[in-house]
Design an enzyme around this catalytic site. Structure first.
Site, mmCIF file in Angstrom:
data_model
loop_
_atom_site.group_PDB
_atom_site.id
_atom_site.type_symbol
_atom_site.label_atom_id
_atom_site.label_comp_id
_atom_site.label_asym_id
_atom_site.label_seq_id
_atom_site.Cartn_x
_atom_site.Cartn_y
_atom_site.Cartn_z
ATOM 1 N N LYS A 95 39.745 24.428 49.072
ATOM 2 C CA LYS A 95 40.082 23.449 50.100
ATOM 3 C C LYS A 95 38.851 23.135 50.941
ATOM 4 O O LYS A 95 38.097 24.039 51.312
ATOM 5 C CB LYS A 95 41.209 24.022 50.976
ATOM 6 C CG LYS A 95 41.768 23.072 52.013
ATOM 7 C CD LYS A 95 42.957 23.719 52.706
ATOM 8 C CE LYS A 95 43.503 22.881 53.837
ATOM 9 N NZ LYS A 95 44.670 23.521 54.488
ATOM 10 N N SER A 176 48.144 20.259 55.445
ATOM 11 C CA SER A 176 46.759 19.847 55.301
ATOM 12 C C SER A 176 46.187 20.112 53.905
ATOM 13 O O SER A 176 45.157 19.564 53.543
ATOM 14 C CB SER A 176 45.890 20.566 56.334
ATOM 15 O OG SER A 176 45.896 21.966 56.145
ATOM 16 N N SER A 200 50.876 24.190 56.387
ATOM 17 C CA SER A 200 49.961 23.423 55.546
ATOM 18 C C SER A 200 49.871 23.859 54.091
ATOM 19 O O SER A 200 49.238 23.174 53.290
ATOM 20 C CB SER A 200 48.557 23.429 56.160
ATOM 21 O OG SER A 200 48.545 22.674 57.340
#
Length: 513
Positions: A95, A176, A200
């Site tokens: 990520k 996210s 997230s």
């Protein structure tokens, strides 16, 4: 398309090699990423180099005779460990947010850091453990600017544009960890690193038809960083199957020197993968398909009720119930205060790289508003918020049994994962700050409570007709366990997966087609 567990088994068995799996993942990325924008920074060459190293190590290990060449074997042990690791040769994505890997881009969705070509100076525990297990990152996945941007639950940035949902590209992947989820759902990789500070991991897992496990506080180390958001954040993964979620936890779990927290319950001696397929026994499961302070989309409510029916048919004792502290979202006032103070501190930590203080032109508009507000939070107010959240945690965790199947409390809570279906691209990032805050609140009424309490929670797709919307978007349900009891979550999630499988579903944008 098989899952990451099967892919690693094929590499270990010599049926394929890391170079092949990496080239295949790169080809898949080139095929579908233009449609969904899931991978925002490619690290193809380093992935190829790493694959060659692993294949060479595996070849050397296979040729060594332990009895006659012990010295050579010792030399191969450190390099060969990953070649035979739990994720041997499995491509993944890191990520693009607070997951340092030495020498790789650390832009985190921010245009100024991208202009500086900011690179990480060290490797964190998460990236290191993935590499030690044999996983190979082919790139960085889309996430909001510095974890917040216009909306922390939307992978849409001024730097990279929007990430689109492979099930319906007019809709958001949410976030996210949106890019991570899109990359797995679209078949680029079979498992991807993710993180969760207010839902997230679980939010994009639901929106993309995946399994998303948020581990207990302290289960996965954030080293070399300290706590995030007052202990509310954790790393993890999004995956195709429950066994892949368990495999990722086996890889990532474990303490590092100086960790500020330890999980409330030890990991199983045989590891989390061994929990998958084990019968959970009859559990007492409370169900709340709505929540008092926010309207839940009827389709999300329907999915939770269908999941409750499935669990009842599997022999569990299911009843309508909600922990009393969840009847109000008053706790969010204090959690938002901690988020804002943390965001301000994070921005300031990059000022040495920037060479000056941040200005309004350096970040997205809502991020700047939160930065300004964060500068006005006093130390006394911050500590007061921390104390109130500790009290909230003590109140909420009392609802659960510490040992499953024992006591008068509940073993699991079942809720919808999301309060709404994934909205159209732009809905969560276009508008004034007040409007966007209200829209975000409608997405996450069931989620941040368990970042505050540090409890493990998992979002799983529902492999029934109720698990898909008329627009073709997946609908997930959330299970929450007592602190430290990921083992219970994995047992029950695997039981649901077997009874109502979902892995055969493929979105319209998928590299396997």
């Amino acid at each position: 398309m098989s899952d990451a567990t099967a892919q690693a088994e094929q590499v270990r068995a010599g049926e394929t090699d890391a170079a092949t799996t990496v080239e295949d993942a790169i080809a898949r990325c080139e095929q579908v990423n233009p449609s969904i924008n899931a991978i925002v920074e490619r690290t193809y060459e380093s992935a190829r180099h790493r694959a060659a190293q692993l294949d060479a190590a595996r070849h050397r290990a296979a040729q060594l005779d332990a009895a006659r060449h012990r010295a050579a074997q010792l030399d191969a042990e450190s390099s060969g460990r990953a070649a035979g690791g739990l994720l041997a040769g499995v491509p993944t994505a890191l990520k693009d947010l607070f997951c340092p890997a030495e020498g790789e881009p650390g832009y985190q969705g921010n245009r100024r850091l991208a202009e500086l070509d900011y690179r990480y100076a060290e490797t964190g525990a998460v990236a290191r453990r993935l590499a030690e297990a044999g996983a190979i990152s082919i790139g960085h996945s889309h996430s909001p600017e510095l974890g917040g941007g216009q909306c922390p639950a939307a992978a849409e940035t001024a730097l990279y544009g929007p990430c689109r949902n492979p099930w319906n590209t007019d809709h958001t992947v949410l976030g996210s960890s949106g890019g991570a989820a899109a990359a797995v759902a679209a078949g680029i990789v079979r498992i991807a690193h993710a993180s969760d500070g207010g839902g997230s991991i679980r939010i994009p897992a639901s929106a993309n038809g995946l399994v998303g496990l948020k581990p207990s506080r302290g289960r996965i180390s954030s080293a070399p960083a300290g706590e995030g958001w007052g202990g509310g954040t954790t790393d993890g993964a999004v995956a195709l199957t429950v066994r892949d979620a368990a495999l990722a936890l086996d890889v990532l779990a474990g303490a590092e020197p100086g960790d500020p927290y330890a999980p409330a319950h030890p990991a199983p001696a045989a590891g989390y993968v061994a929990e998958v397929g084990q019968h959970p026994g009859q559990l007492h499961i409370g169900v709340s398909s709505t929540i008092p302070f926010e309207v839940t989309d009827p389709l999300c409510t329907q999915a939770a009720e269908a999941a409750a029916g499935l669990l009842d048919s599997l022999g569990h004792r299911v009843e309508q119930a909600l922990p009393e502290p969840m009847a109000s979202n008053d706790y969010m006032y204090d959690y938002v205060r901690i988020m804002r103070a943390s965001a301000t501190a994070t921005l300031r930590s990059y000022e040495s790289a920037l060479g000056r203080p941040w200005t309004e032109d350096d970040v997205e508009p809502v991020a700047w508003i939160n930065y300004q507000r964060g500068t006005k939070i006093s130390g006394a107010d911050l500590l007061a918020s921390r104390e109130r959240l500790h009290q909230f945690t003590r109140q909420i965790v009392q609802w659960w049994n510490a040992e499953p199947g024992q006591g008068d409390g509940f073993d699991l809570l079942l809720t919808p994962t999301l309060g709404v279906l994934p909205p159209r691209v732009g809905h969560l990032v276009e508008g004034d700050e007040r409007t966007l805050t209200k829209r975000l609140a409608k997405v996450t009424p069931y989620l941040p409570q368990f970042n505050v309490s540090g409890q493990p929670a998992i979002s799983v797709p529902l492999g029934t007709p109720e698990g898909m919307s008329p627009e073709g978007l997946p609908i997930g349900i959330q299970l929450v366990a007592a602190p430290g009891r990921e083992d219970v979550l994995l047992r029950v999630a695997a039981q649901m997966e077997q009874a109502a499988p979902w892995v055969h579903r493929r979105p319209p944008v998928h590299a396997a087609q």
